[in-house]
Write an enzyme that holds these catalytic residues in place. Sequence first.
Site, PDB file in Angstrom:
ATOM      1  CG  ASN A 111      -2.141  -0.863   1.024  1.00  0.00           C
ATOM      2  OD1 ASN A 111      -2.415  -1.320  -0.080  1.00  0.00           O
ATOM      3  ND2 ASN A 111      -2.877  -1.111   2.098  1.00  0.00           N
ATOM      4  CE  LYS A 166      15.287 -14.636 -29.736  1.00  0.00           C
ATOM      5  NZ  LYS A 166      14.306 -13.764 -29.065  1.00  0.00           N
ATOM      6  CE  LYS A 191      14.862 -18.027 -21.768  1.00  0.00           C
ATOM      7  NZ  LYS A 191      14.115 -17.262 -22.798  1.00  0.00           N
ATOM      8  CG  ASP A 193      11.827 -15.769 -26.421  1.00  0.00           C
ATOM      9  OD1 ASP A 193      11.964 -15.277 -25.288  1.00  0.00           O
ATOM     10  OD2 ASP A 193      12.119 -15.168 -27.458  1.00  0.00           O
ATOM     11  CD  GLU A 194      10.275 -13.574 -22.986  1.00  0.00           C
ATOM     12  OE1 GLU A 194      10.242 -12.424 -23.429  1.00  0.00           O
ATOM     13  OE2 GLU A 194      11.274 -14.320 -23.104  1.00  0.00           O
ATOM     14  CG  HIS A 287      12.290 -15.097 -18.828  1.00  0.00           C
ATOM     15  ND1 HIS A 287      11.736 -13.856 -19.038  1.00  0.00           N
ATOM     16  CD2 HIS A 287      13.167 -15.290 -19.845  1.00  0.00           C
ATOM     17  CE1 HIS A 287      12.251 -13.324 -20.133  1.00  0.00           C
ATOM     18  NE2 HIS A 287      13.123 -14.168 -20.644  1.00  0.00           N
ATOM     19  NE  ARG A 288      16.151  -9.380 -15.876  1.00  0.00           N
ATOM     20  CZ  ARG A 288      17.085  -8.477 -15.605  1.00  0.00           C
ATOM     21  NH1 ARG A 288      17.255  -8.079 -14.355  1.00  0.00           N
ATOM     22  NH2 ARG A 288      17.847  -7.977 -16.551  1.00  0.00           N
ATOM     23  CG  HIS A 321      16.950 -14.302 -17.995  1.00  0.00           C
ATOM     24  ND1 HIS A 321      17.444 -14.371 -19.280  1.00  0.00           N
ATOM     25  CD2 HIS A 321      16.314 -15.481 -17.779  1.00  0.00           C
ATOM     26  CE1 HIS A 321      17.103 -15.531 -19.825  1.00  0.00           C
ATOM     27  NE2 HIS A 321      16.411 -16.222 -18.923  1.00  0.00           N
ATOM     28  CB  SER A 368      19.400 -13.547 -22.344  1.00  0.00           C
ATOM     29  OG  SER A 368      18.473 -13.008 -21.429  1.00  0.00           O
TER      30      SER A 368
END
Length: 459
Positions: A111, A166, A191, A193-194, A287-288, A321, A368
């Site tokens: 808060n 990719k 990995k 990708d997110e 992963h962030r 990451h 990354s």
Amino acid sequence: MDQSARYADLSLKEEDLIAGGKHILVAYKMKPKAGHGYLEASAHFAAESSTGTNVEVSTTDDFTKGVDALVYYIDEATEDMRIAYPMDLFDRNVTDGRMMLVSVLTLIIGNNQGMGDIEHAKIHDIYFPERAIQLFDGPSKDISDMWRILGRPIENGGYIAGTIIKPKLGLRPEPFAAAAYQFWLGGDFIKNDEPQGNQVFCPLKKVLPLVYDSMKRAQDETGQAKLFSMNITADDHYEMMARADFGLETFGPDADKLAFLVDGFVGGPGMITTARRQYPNQYLHYHRAGHGMITSPSAKRGYTAFVLAKISRLQGASGIHVGTMGYGKMEGEGDDRNIAYMIERDEAQGPVYFQKWYGMKPTTPIISGGMNALRLPGFFENLGHGNVINTAGGGSYGHIDSPAAGAISLKQAYECWKAGADPIEFAKEHKEFARAFESFPKDADAIFPGWREKLGVHK
């Protein structure tokens, strides 16, 4: 209402609070709105973050006052405010009595972020006493487990060359698995990708067996172990576990080579803890994605990337990451190496507090965001070591020869730095690294002026 008589005690000494071991200490950058005194606003902030509100209430007793959060240091000129939170304030699990991060965040960054008398407040450091460290899970697996699987020494096992499939979205199952195979012929770690999970054009139950087949074929061809980090992120924890269970079933005898990736920032602490507790035998990949909305230096509220990484270790992230420290495409600077030091060492100095981890397992820095072989030597020099996982998507799939050559160029970049060699001279004897110069000419021009003449590419 001025609450500074109750919620501030500037006579308290930080070293005494640390020695006492009964408080979580939080350092903020805080600015009150115009017309509000700094101490008064700080005390109101501490009240709202613990036992108080904006008025006195009749139900408060002496015990309640004993668990007040206390402002113990302020410097209006630098916007520094530090608050000591008694450990007893924070919620504990009914099942096992352990601490939960959601309770900590609810108080220290809850808060108070919307208070009418506060212009902004952002956490820049946090200190956890030994008892708090003991009451959090911490990692169950770390980079040494990855090194063991890869057949390396479990101390200083070195750089793990990884990638992200990719394009991040748009590949159907067969092309996705083929892309994995192409990289694994030269690299170690892939990995999701997110955003990749169970898209209608790439169903998880179709693509994952194909990925595992690619792993087995690459292992057979190279004679080397391979690693895959599978995205199990979902709104529902049962859905997460369904994905994880399918992954373990699919990889079968190679399940130890399967990590679980969780989007811990958007998913929240419960998602990380669920993965950590339900699957302690798997490497937990934090992963962030989305963190920049509060961690960016341009943001004045929330907490920093340093704080995010620190609390991820408490929760049990095996790796998180940490950006590229100014060497890639994301926000960052060289001093961000302190993020890596805090999560990988048993004790380290933060922006404010010196933190001991009391034997808690380390969290791996995962690098990354725009990295390639040309950027890596400088990155390693800044960090001082190469004991990281690096997931280079464009740096692998953008290599002029092949994804496997891209992976090899990454490993050669590490060997170049480790040997203390001049990158141009090293490239003359290492084809894949040399071809990285032609693959990423803008980077080559910026980092290694005159490289064309030196490598004979202009001819």
